[in-house]
Design a protein around this motif. Structure first.
Motif, PDB file in Angstrom:
ATOM      1  N   HIS A  33      -1.080   7.186  10.879  1.00 10.21           N
ATOM      2  CA  HIS A  33      -1.494   7.708   9.570  1.00 10.21           C
ATOM      3  C   HIS A  33      -2.246   9.019   9.750  1.00 10.21           C
ATOM      4  O   HIS A  33      -1.952  10.020   9.090  1.00 10.21           O
ATOM      5  CB  HIS A  33      -2.369   6.660   8.857  1.00 10.21           C
ATOM      6  CG  HIS A  33      -3.076   7.187   7.653  1.00 10.21           C
ATOM      7  ND1 HIS A  33      -4.424   7.483   7.669  1.00 10.21           N
ATOM      8  CD2 HIS A  33      -2.632   7.473   6.405  1.00 10.21           C
ATOM      9  CE1 HIS A  33      -4.768   7.933   6.472  1.00 10.21           C
ATOM     10  NE2 HIS A  33      -3.707   7.934   5.686  1.00 10.21           N
ATOM     11  N   SER A  50      -3.050   7.182   1.545  1.00  7.72           N
ATOM     12  CA  SER A  50      -4.152   6.372   2.076  1.00  7.72           C
ATOM     13  C   SER A  50      -3.549   5.595   3.249  1.00  7.72           C
ATOM     14  O   SER A  50      -2.320   5.550   3.411  1.00  7.72           O
ATOM     15  CB  SER A  50      -4.669   5.388   1.015  1.00  7.72           C
ATOM     16  OG  SER A  50      -3.697   4.375   0.787  1.00  7.72           O
ATOM     17  N   GLU A  51      -4.385   4.970   4.036  1.00  6.87           N
ATOM     18  CA  GLU A  51      -3.853   4.194   5.167  1.00  6.87           C
ATOM     19  C   GLU A  51      -2.964   3.044   4.670  1.00  6.87           C
ATOM     20  O   GLU A  51      -1.917   2.756   5.250  1.00  6.87           O
ATOM     21  CB  GLU A  51      -5.017   3.668   6.006  1.00  6.87           C
ATOM     22  CG  GLU A  51      -4.631   3.413   7.442  1.00  6.87           C
ATOM     23  CD  GLU A  51      -5.817   3.067   8.310  1.00  6.87           C
ATOM     24  OE1 GLU A  51      -5.974   1.866   8.617  1.00  6.87           O
ATOM     25  OE2 GLU A  51      -6.578   3.986   8.681  1.00  6.87           O
ATOM     26  N   ASP A  52      -3.380   2.388   3.591  1.00  8.09           N
ATOM     27  CA  ASP A  52      -2.583   1.285   3.025  1.00  8.09           C
ATOM     28  C   ASP A  52      -1.240   1.772   2.496  1.00  8.09           C
ATOM     29  O   ASP A  52      -0.218   1.116   2.682  1.00  8.09           O
ATOM     30  CB  ASP A  52      -3.341   0.595   1.879  1.00  8.09           C
ATOM     31  CG  ASP A  52      -4.467  -0.302   2.389  1.00  8.09           C
ATOM     32  OD1 ASP A  52      -4.482  -0.612   3.608  1.00  8.09           O
ATOM     33  OD2 ASP A  52      -5.320  -0.686   1.571  1.00  8.09           O
ATOM     34  N   GLU A  53      -1.246   2.921   1.818  1.00  7.17           N
ATOM     35  CA  GLU A  53       0.010   3.486   1.302  1.00  7.17           C
ATOM     36  C   GLU A  53       0.936   3.850   2.457  1.00  7.17           C
ATOM     37  O   GLU A  53       2.148   3.604   2.405  1.00  7.17           O
ATOM     38  CB  GLU A  53      -0.267   4.736   0.458  1.00  7.17           C
ATOM     39  CG  GLU A  53      -0.903   4.427  -0.879  1.00  7.17           C
ATOM     40  CD  GLU A  53      -1.470   5.667  -1.555  1.00  7.17           C
ATOM     41  OE1 GLU A  53      -1.600   5.627  -2.784  1.00  7.17           O
ATOM     42  OE2 GLU A  53      -1.799   6.664  -0.872  1.00  7.17           O
ATOM     43  N   HIS A  56       2.465   0.763   3.737  1.00 10.46           N
ATOM     44  CA  HIS A  56       3.455   0.255   2.776  1.00 10.46           C
ATOM     45  C   HIS A  56       4.768   1.027   2.862  1.00 10.46           C
ATOM     46  O   HIS A  56       5.843   0.441   2.887  1.00 10.46           O
ATOM     47  CB  HIS A  56       2.898   0.338   1.351  1.00 10.46           C
ATOM     48  CG  HIS A  56       3.923   0.032   0.298  1.00 10.46           C
ATOM     49  ND1 HIS A  56       4.317  -1.254   0.003  1.00 10.46           N
ATOM     50  CD2 HIS A  56       4.664   0.844  -0.490  1.00 10.46           C
ATOM     51  CE1 HIS A  56       5.252  -1.212  -0.935  1.00 10.46           C
ATOM     52  NE2 HIS A  56       5.477   0.041  -1.254  1.00 10.46           N
TER      53      HIS A  56
END
Length: 179
Positions: A33, A50-53, A56
């Motif tokens: 990321h 974002s790290e989550d995006e 995903h």
């Protein structure tokens, strides 16, 4: 004949040349990321994950997205390549009913040239059963398209960005791949 000549011209090696290139895992996400987000800062229009995006959109999912990382001896992720899958139905062909297409997604080359990394990405896609590999001339993709024998498409892609004041820009100023 002509077919044999074409096959020889476009033949890819069986294995990637870049040592240590492997599928991205959840443990790789923070470092990958950071690498990709930093790279995208150089473009006038880019996604800010974002790290989550990032996880995903880019963690490998069979038939959806493939992503690969290369880590150095210190555990730092230095290179990243990815493509998403978009399959098409083949109509009226007795032998084939699906065309498996890969589309270049986000790629960052730090320890090898972008061309070398993308050649490896082509090999990885072929080994994963892809029939065709597409890439837009965004970001720094112009650096590898010709040398890796990509054929120019006949389309022209326009991004319409709603409710944003966004000036007209060159294709290589865009760091955003829309799905």
């Amino acid at each position: 004949g002509e077919h044999d000549r074409m096959q020889k011209l476009y033949k890819l090696p069986a294995e990637p040349n870049t040592k240590g290139l492997r599928p991205m895992t959840p443990e790789d996400v923070p470092a990958a990321h950071k690498l990709v987000v930093k790279y995208l800062e150089k473009f006038q229009l880019a996604v800010v994950f974002s790290e989550d995006e990032f996880a995903h959109w880019l963690l490998p999912r069979k038939g959806v997205v493939s992503s690969f990382v290369r880590m150095d001896a210190d555990g730092v992720i230095t290179d990243f390549c990815s493509y998403y899958h978009l399959h098409s139905s083949v109509l009226g062909n007795p032998k084939h009913n699906t065309l498996n297409a890969a589309y270049s997604f986000y790629n960052v080359a730090k320890t090898v040239s972008l061309t070398a990394l993308m050649k490896d990405c082509l090999i990885l896609a072929k080994n994963e059963g892809m029939d065709v590999f597409n890439a837009l001339n965004l970001m720094e993709n112009d650096n590898f398209l010709e040398e890796l024998k990509f054929g120019m498409g006949d389309g022209n892609l326009q991004y319409y960005v709603y409710n944003w004041f966004c000036p007209t820009m060159q294709h290589n100023d865009v760091g955003l791949v829309l799905l």
